[in-house]
Design a protein around this motif. Structure first.
Motif, PDB file in Angstrom:
ATOM      1  N   VAL A 255       0.924  -1.201   0.034  1.00 56.16           N
ATOM      2  CA  VAL A 255      -0.077  -0.026   0.044  1.00 56.16           C
ATOM      3  C   VAL A 255       0.874   1.278  -0.051  1.00 56.16           C
ATOM      4  CG1 VAL A 255      -1.461   1.181   1.307  1.00 56.16           C
ATOM      5  CG2 VAL A 255      -2.085  -1.141   1.080  1.00 56.16           C
ATOM      6  N   LEU A 256       1.675   1.394   0.698  1.00 57.12           N
ATOM      7  CA  LEU A 256       2.621   2.485   1.073  1.00 57.12           C
ATOM      8  C   LEU A 256       3.645   2.493  -0.183  1.00 57.12           C
ATOM      9  CD1 LEU A 256       4.199   2.333   4.633  1.00 57.12           C
ATOM     10  CD2 LEU A 256       2.547   3.738   3.864  1.00 57.12           C
ATOM     11  N   TRP A 257       4.242   1.654  -0.718  1.00 57.13           N
ATOM     12  CA  TRP A 257       5.069   1.742  -1.797  1.00 57.13           C
ATOM     13  C   TRP A 257       4.452   1.979  -3.021  1.00 57.13           C
ATOM     14  CZ3 TRP A 257       9.180  -3.008  -1.222  1.00 57.13           C
ATOM     15  CH2 TRP A 257       9.717  -2.899  -0.070  1.00 57.13           C
ATOM     16  N   SER A 258       3.165   1.611  -3.204  1.00 59.04           N
ATOM     17  CA  SER A 258       2.431   2.133  -4.318  1.00 59.04           C
ATOM     18  C   SER A 258       1.914   3.334  -4.524  1.00 59.04           C
ATOM     19  CB  SER A 258       1.393   1.104  -4.688  1.00 59.04           C
ATOM     20  OG  SER A 258       0.309   1.352  -3.700  1.00 59.04           O
ATOM     21  N   THR A 259       2.261   4.039  -3.614  1.00 61.67           N
ATOM     22  CA  THR A 259       1.626   5.642  -3.682  1.00 61.67           C
ATOM     23  C   THR A 259       2.318   6.367  -4.396  1.00 61.67           C
ATOM     24  OG1 THR A 259       2.961   6.222  -1.482  1.00 61.67           O
ATOM     25  CG2 THR A 259       0.717   5.601  -1.214  1.00 61.67           C
ATOM     26  N   MET A 278     -13.706   9.216  -8.838  1.00 57.78           N
ATOM     27  CA  MET A 278     -12.473   9.876  -9.350  1.00 57.78           C
ATOM     28  C   MET A 278     -11.924   8.873 -10.274  1.00 57.78           C
ATOM     29  SD  MET A 278     -11.077  11.086  -5.468  1.00 57.78           S
ATOM     30  CE  MET A 278     -11.581   9.390  -4.810  1.00 57.78           C
ATOM     31  N   PRO A 279     -11.830   9.200 -11.683  1.00 57.26           N
ATOM     32  CA  PRO A 279     -11.556   8.210 -12.667  1.00 57.26           C
ATOM     33  C   PRO A 279      -9.920   8.080 -12.733  1.00 57.26           C
ATOM     34  CG  PRO A 279     -12.175  10.359 -13.423  1.00 57.26           C
ATOM     35  CD  PRO A 279     -12.456  10.675 -12.134  1.00 57.26           C
ATOM     36  N   GLN A 280      -9.244   8.632 -12.031  1.00 56.91           N
ATOM     37  CA  GLN A 280      -7.773   8.496 -12.178  1.00 56.91           C
ATOM     38  C   GLN A 280      -7.014   7.746 -11.021  1.00 56.91           C
ATOM     39  OE1 GLN A 280      -9.226  11.119 -10.257  1.00 56.91           O
ATOM     40  NE2 GLN A 280      -8.187  11.422  -8.552  1.00 56.91           N
ATOM     41  N   LYS A 281      -8.135   7.273  -9.958  1.00 58.34           N
ATOM     42  CA  LYS A 281      -7.710   6.440  -8.909  1.00 58.34           C
ATOM     43  C   LYS A 281      -7.422   4.879  -9.403  1.00 58.34           C
ATOM     44  CE  LYS A 281      -7.398   7.426  -5.342  1.00 58.34           C
ATOM     45  NZ  LYS A 281      -8.618   7.169  -4.434  1.00 58.34           N
ATOM     46  N   LYS A 282      -6.384   4.320  -8.677  1.00 58.99           N
ATOM     47  CA  LYS A 282      -6.037   2.998  -8.645  1.00 58.99           C
ATOM     48  C   LYS A 282      -5.517   2.582  -7.363  1.00 58.99           C
ATOM     49  CE  LYS A 282      -2.867  -0.599 -10.977  1.00 58.99           C
ATOM     50  NZ  LYS A 282      -1.793  -0.794 -11.523  1.00 58.99           N
ATOM     51  N   ASN A 283      -6.522   2.079  -6.740  1.00 56.67           N
ATOM     52  CA  ASN A 283      -6.781   1.546  -5.535  1.00 56.67           C
ATOM     53  C   ASN A 283      -6.006   0.434  -4.938  1.00 56.67           C
ATOM     54  OD1 ASN A 283      -7.610   4.345  -4.729  1.00 56.67           O
ATOM     55  ND2 ASN A 283      -9.758   3.389  -4.986  1.00 56.67           N
ATOM     56  N   PRO A 284      -5.234   0.130  -4.030  1.00 55.99           N
ATOM     57  CA  PRO A 284      -4.853  -1.065  -3.538  1.00 55.99           C
ATOM     58  C   PRO A 284      -5.653  -2.061  -2.902  1.00 55.99           C
ATOM     59  CG  PRO A 284      -3.718   0.279  -2.326  1.00 55.99           C
ATOM     60  CD  PRO A 284      -4.662   1.068  -3.276  1.00 55.99           C
ATOM     61  N   ASP A 285      -6.841  -2.223  -3.456  1.00 60.92           N
ATOM     62  CA  ASP A 285      -7.990  -2.880  -2.515  1.00 60.92           C
ATOM     63  C   ASP A 285      -7.929  -4.230  -1.761  1.00 60.92           C
ATOM     64  OD1 ASP A 285      -9.478  -0.883  -3.201  1.00 60.92           O
ATOM     65  OD2 ASP A 285     -11.207  -1.818  -3.704  1.00 60.92           O
ATOM     66  N   VAL A 286      -7.076  -5.234  -2.876  1.00 58.59           N
ATOM     67  CA  VAL A 286      -6.910  -6.301  -2.255  1.00 58.59           C
ATOM     68  C   VAL A 286      -5.716  -6.364  -1.028  1.00 58.59           C
ATOM     69  CG1 VAL A 286      -5.605  -8.562  -2.805  1.00 58.59           C
ATOM     70  CG2 VAL A 286      -7.230  -7.580  -4.439  1.00 58.59           C
ATOM     71  N   ALA A 287      -4.822  -5.590  -1.088  1.00 57.28           N
ATOM     72  CA  ALA A 287      -3.695  -5.537  -0.181  1.00 57.28           C
ATOM     73  C   ALA A 287      -4.512  -4.897   1.069  1.00 57.28           C
ATOM     74  CB  ALA A 287      -2.677  -4.299  -0.565  1.00 57.28           C
TER      75      ALA A 287
END
Length: 472
Positions: A255-259, A278-287
């Protein structure tokens, strides 16, 4: 068969029957219960405790039931549990002679045995997947022994390391999780069958026969302990709680490293989501969900321990309430293991960003202090003070590590000790270079490519040995 007919004059109310029934989670032990009855009936036949033709009829029906599956059983709550459902099925097939299958056993030792039979399999399945995860981590680490990143303490820049070195920390943690389960397996792999309700039986049963048929290492040597012990469940869930702690740490770093701020990795699209607005978002949901499920295991462990607290010997119906928490723990932990493995092994590494962070913020300062100690025979605390001042002054002057030279160090040392250092310029530059910094750490367990490769080789040998255990 009406189990209550002999002693009790009234049926349970529908609410009471539903409230006390274990059928909802007995599905986990259905096959184990059938196998147990086959083993027990076989033993009764071999020891001539029941007629061989009756035993053969019972075993034939039990084998038929195993093929047909749990769907063929009457799972009405009034039946109470899977043990009576199985016995009722056999009774429907061959009549009252089915009752001989319950000779010299109780539901108390029966359920204790069923749980151990199933849990042995579940533990081995999780162990195999841990080994598979470790193998995947090793393969990834082999590609990144020279990929420099920054290491953190207190979540602040600390010292340069490599991505491979960091990955191998995951692998070593998972190795301990595997070993804990391996140790617990030895205590799960004990046979309670033959303990009956709590004091064994007056029938001349042979516990070694059922122990061998059911694949246990040995049988439990105290019947009171055998029917009431559920510490093996608490121990397993504790092991799984520590395993998901390891996985939760991995998830937190993903989660941290993908920010954008870290920008060290990119999590694969398959393990991400986007925002509904927010169409630009890529959220680390699985993590994030995996990280959250760590708390589920902790809660289940505390629930199990609380139920076990102060229950007197021997069997008490409270113990029934433990098993749903066991199976939820096993399923949650196993699912989390599989998904975190798939997520981690498909990330993309931003090696340029890793090196950029390693060069920033004077993460190599410790090695400069070490150089001063070696070259000038100076106590480390004095060298530490000199380099600490150097970092403070450099930050004030907006200088980077590569801007530091011997003159800059001499001025600081003169101010603090009244003497110049006269350290060779090349030694200063080399000590402050994160690439060289990592290469110099050739102590076993360290991040140099040689040491990481040695650790990989050792862990590979360990994996070969352990994997062979499952292939026997």
């Amino acid at each position: 068969m009406n189990l209550r007919a002999g002693r009790l004059g009234k049926k349970m109310t529908e609410k009471a029957a539903d409230f006390t029934s274990s059928l909802e989670f007995d599905k986990y032990i259905f096959e184990a219960d059938v196998d147990l009855n086959i083993a027990h009936t076989t033993m009764l036949k071999q020891e001539k405790i029941i007629d061989s033709s009756i035993a053969d009829n019972i075993i034939t029906v039990l084998k038929k039931l195993k093929i047909e599956g749990i769907e063929s059983l009457n799972l009405d709550p009034s039946v109470e549990d899977i043990h009576m459902a199985v016995e009722n099925y056999v009774t429907d097939q061959i009549g009252e002679e089915a009752g001989f299958m319950h000779t010299a056993k109780s539901r108390n030792d029966q359920v204790a045995t069923d749980l151990r039979i199933v849990l042995k399999v579940k533990i081995r399945e999780i162990q195999r997947d841990i080994l598979d995860f470790i193998q995947g981590i090793i393969e990834m680490a082999q590609e990144h022994t020279k990929t420099v990143i920054i290491g953190y303490t207190h979540l602040q820049h600390a010292q340069p390391t490599t991505f491979a070195h960091h990955l191998m920390a995951y692998a070593q943690s998972l190795k301990r999780d595997y070993e804990r389960l391996d140790d617990t397996y030895n205590r799960v792999n004990l046979n309670p069958l033959g303990s009956a309700a709590m004091t064994t039986t007056s029938f001349p049963i042979n516990r070694e026969i059922t122990t061998e048929i059911l694949g246990f290492d040995s049988y439990m040597e105290n019947s009171m302990d055998a029917v009431c012990s559920r510490d093996f469940i608490a121990e397993t869930v504790f092991d799984l709680s520590l395993m998901v702690t390891s996985l939760g740490k991995i998830c937190e770093e993903m989660v941290l490293w993908s920010t954008h701020e870290f920008n060290l990795i990119e999590i694969s699209d398959e393990f991400s989501s986007t925002s509904s607005i927010m169409p630009q978002k890529k959220n680390p949901d699985v993590a994030e969900i995996s990280r959250g499920k760590t708390g589920v295991l902790y809660g289940e462990l505390m629930t199990i321990l609380t139920i076990l607290k102060a229950i007197p010997y021997t069997y008490n119906r409270d113990l029934q309430e433990i098993t749903p928490h066991l199976w939820n723990s096993v399923e949650t932990a196993h699912a989390m293991l599989d998904i975190v493995k798939d997520m981690l092994l498909t990330i993309k590494i931003n090696s340029d960003r890793g090196l950029e962070l390693a060069r920033a913020n004077f993460a190599t300062a410790t090695d400069l202090a070490d150089v001063i100690v070696r070259e000038k025979n100076m106590p480390f605390r004095i060298a530490h003070k000199i380099v600490g001042r150097m970092v403070t002054d450099a930050i004030d002057l907006n200088l980077k590590a590569e801007d530091i030279d011997s003159k800059f160090l001499d001025n600081i040392c003169m101010d603090l000790t009244g003497k110049k250092l006269d350290i060779d310029e090349d030694l200063i530059k080399k000590s402050l270079n994160p690439l060289e910094n990592v290469k110099m750490r050739k102590v076993p367990g360290g991040p140099s490519p040689e040491m990481v490769n040695m650790a990989i080789e050792n862990l590979n040998e360990y994996l070969k040995t352990e994997i062979n255990k499952f292939n026997l």
